[in-house]
Design a protein around this motif. Structure first.
Motif, mmCIF file in Angstrom:
data_model
loop_
_atom_site.group_PDB
_atom_site.id
_atom_site.type_symbol
_atom_site.label_atom_id
_atom_site.label_comp_id
_atom_site.label_asym_id
_atom_site.label_seq_id
_atom_site.Cartn_x
_atom_site.Cartn_y
_atom_site.Cartn_z
ATOM 1 N N GLU A 32 8.097 -90.304 51.365
ATOM 2 C CA GLU A 32 7.294 -89.532 50.416
ATOM 3 C C GLU A 32 7.387 -90.127 49.007
ATOM 4 O O GLU A 32 6.383 -90.167 48.281
ATOM 5 N N LEU A 33 8.568 -90.608 48.634
ATOM 6 C CA LEU A 33 8.740 -91.216 47.320
ATOM 7 C C LEU A 33 7.963 -92.530 47.235
ATOM 8 O O LEU A 33 7.346 -92.830 46.204
ATOM 9 N N PHE A 34 7.986 -93.301 48.311
ATOM 10 C CA PHE A 34 7.209 -94.543 48.353
ATOM 11 C C PHE A 34 5.711 -94.255 48.251
ATOM 12 O O PHE A 34 4.976 -94.950 47.539
ATOM 13 N N THR A 35 5.253 -93.223 48.949
ATOM 14 C CA THR A 35 3.840 -92.839 48.883
ATOM 15 C C THR A 35 3.443 -92.431 47.471
ATOM 16 O O THR A 35 2.354 -92.779 46.990
ATOM 17 N N SER A 36 4.329 -91.717 46.793
ATOM 18 C CA SER A 36 4.057 -91.324 45.406
ATOM 19 C C SER A 36 3.940 -92.549 44.511
ATOM 20 O O SER A 36 3.054 -92.631 43.648
ATOM 21 N N GLY A 37 4.841 -93.525 44.717
ATOM 22 C CA GLY A 37 4.768 -94.752 43.939
ATOM 23 C C GLY A 37 3.481 -95.517 44.182
ATOM 24 O O GLY A 37 2.884 -96.076 43.248
ATOM 25 N N MET A 38 3.037 -95.557 45.429
ATOM 26 C CA MET A 38 1.782 -96.243 45.751
ATOM 27 C C MET A 38 0.594 -95.533 45.110
ATOM 28 O O MET A 38 -0.338 -96.184 44.619
ATOM 29 N N ASN A 39 0.616 -94.204 45.097
ATOM 30 C CA ASN A 39 -0.474 -93.459 44.464
ATOM 31 C C ASN A 39 -0.514 -93.715 42.957
ATOM 32 O O ASN A 39 -1.598 -93.833 42.364
ATOM 33 N N ILE A 40 0.664 -93.812 42.342
ATOM 34 C CA ILE A 40 0.714 -94.151 40.920
ATOM 35 C C ILE A 40 0.160 -95.547 40.688
ATOM 36 O O ILE A 40 -0.604 -95.785 39.752
ATOM 37 N N GLY A 41 0.550 -96.486 41.568
ATOM 38 C CA GLY A 41 0.072 -97.861 41.430
ATOM 39 C C GLY A 41 -1.427 -97.992 41.596
ATOM 40 O O GLY A 41 -2.076 -98.778 40.902
ATOM 41 N N LYS A 42 -2.006 -97.198 42.501
ATOM 42 C CA LYS A 42 -3.456 -97.242 42.700
ATOM 43 C C LYS A 42 -4.200 -96.807 41.439
ATOM 44 O O LYS A 42 -5.284 -97.310 41.136
ATOM 45 N N ASP A 43 -3.604 -95.841 40.722
ATOM 46 C CA ASP A 43 -4.260 -95.347 39.512
ATOM 47 C C ASP A 43 -4.265 -96.377 38.389
ATOM 48 O O ASP A 43 -5.192 -96.398 37.564
ATOM 49 N N ILE A 44 -3.221 -97.219 38.325
ATOM 50 C CA ILE A 44 -3.129 -98.174 37.212
ATOM 51 C C ILE A 44 -3.606 -99.571 37.600
ATOM 52 O O ILE A 44 -3.710 -100.437 36.739
ATOM 53 N N LEU A 45 -3.903 -99.788 38.881
ATOM 54 C CA LEU A 45 -4.321 -101.125 39.331
ATOM 55 C C LEU A 45 -5.619 -101.555 38.661
ATOM 56 O O LEU A 45 -5.717 -102.651 38.095
#
Length: 252
Positions: A167-180
Motif C-alpha cells: 500500500e505504501l508503494f502504491t501511494s508512492g507511485m500515485n504521487i509519482g504519477k502526479d509529478i511526472l
C-alpha cells in the motif's frame, strides 16, 4: 553587477522568510553546487582525466548537498540518495551509448563560425564530454523527484504506521504519477526558454522542419531532455520501492 546583487538579495530574503533555516541552507547550496561544477570543469581540462568519472563524483557531491545539507540526514533523504544513485547508475550506460551512436559530440555548424579563431585540439574526448553534460543535466531533476516522493511517503507512514509495504508503494507511485508530467514539461520549457534565440535564428535562416530536427544543436538538447525524462520515469518506481522497503523494514 548591481542587478545580480539585488536579485540575489531578493532571493535570499524570500527564501529566509518562506523557508526559514532550510531556506538559508537552500540559498547557500546554490553556491556550493556552483563550486562543485567549477572544480569538475577545471579537472576535466587536465590530461588523463575521465570526464564521466569526474561527473559521477560531482553528481554524488551535488546529491549530498541537495539532500543531506538542505534536508539533513533522515529516512527520506537516505532513501532519496539511494534511489538517485541507482537511477544514475542505470542511465550512465544508456546515455553514453546514445551519445556515441547519435554523434552529437562537438560543435554544430551554427557554432563553427564563432569558434573558427580558436583551436579545437583540446585533448579531450568529446563523446565523454557530451555524455557528462547530459548526466549533469539530469541529476537536478532526478534528486528533485526523489525527495518529492520520499517526503510525502514518510508523512503517510507516520500518520498510518500500520500501512503495508504494498500500500505504501502504491501511494508512492500515485504521487509519482502526479509529478511526472509537470517535471517533464518543466524540462521542455527550460529548453525552449534557453534556446528561444536559436529557434528564431532557425526561422530567419529559413530552416525547414527537417533541417531543425537534424541539426546537432537541436538534437543534442532534445536528447538531453529525453534522457532527463527517462531518469524521472525511472526514479519514480525505484524511489517508491526503496522508501517503502526501508520504512516497513525499519518498523519491523
Amino acid at each position: 553587477m548591481n542587478v545580480l546583487v539585488l536579485l540575489a538579495a531578493i532571493l535570499f530574503i524570500l527564501m529566509v522568510v518562506i523557508g526559514g533555516k532550510k531556506g538559508v541552507r537552500s540559498f547557500f547550496s546554490l553556491f556550493l553546487n556552483f563550486i562543485v561544477i567549477l572544480i569538475t570543469v577545471i579537472l576535466m581540462t587536465s590530461q588523463n582525466a575521465n570526464p564521466i568519472i569526474l561527473t559521477i563524483i560531482a553528481c554524488a557531491a551535488i546529491s549530498c548537498i541537495n539532500l543531506f545539507y538542505i534536508n539533513k540526514v533522515n529516512s527520506k533523504t537516505i532513501t532519496a540518495f539511494i534511489s538517485t544513485v541507482v537511477t544514475i547508475s542505470i542511465l550512465i550506460f544508456v546515455i553514453y551509448i546514445i551519445t556515441k551512436k547519435a554523434m552529437i559530440q562537438g560543435f554544430g555548424e551554427e557554432e563553427v563560425e564563432e569558434l573558427s579563431i580558436f583551436s579545437l585540439y583540446l585533448g579531450v574526448d568529446f563523446i565523454k564530454i557530451s555524455a557528462a553534460v547530459i548526466i549533469m543535466s539530469t541529476i537536478g531533476a532526478i534528486t528533485d523527484v526523489a525527495i518529492s516522493i520520499t517526503s510525502p511517503m514518510r508523512e503517510i507512514y507516520e500518520y498510518h504506521p500500520t500501512i503495508t509495504r504494498k500500500e505504501l508503494f502504491t501511494s508512492g507511485m500515485n504521487i509519482g504519477k502526479d509529478i511526472l508530467g509537470s517535471n517533464t514539461n518543466t524540462l521542455f520549457f527550460a529548453f525552449i526558454g534557453g534556446y528561444l534565440g536559436l529557434l528564431i535564428w532557425f526561422k530567419d535562416l529559413s530552416y525547414s522542419f527537417g533541417d531543425i530536427v537534424n541539426s546537432k544543436v537541436f538534437g543534442a538538447e532534445m536528447i538531453t531532455i529525453f534522457c532527463a525524462g527517462i531518469g524521472i520515469a525511472f526514479i519514480i518506481p525505484i524511489a517508491a520501492w526503496v522508501n517503502a522497503y526501508y520504512l516497513v523494514r525499519k518498523k519491523k
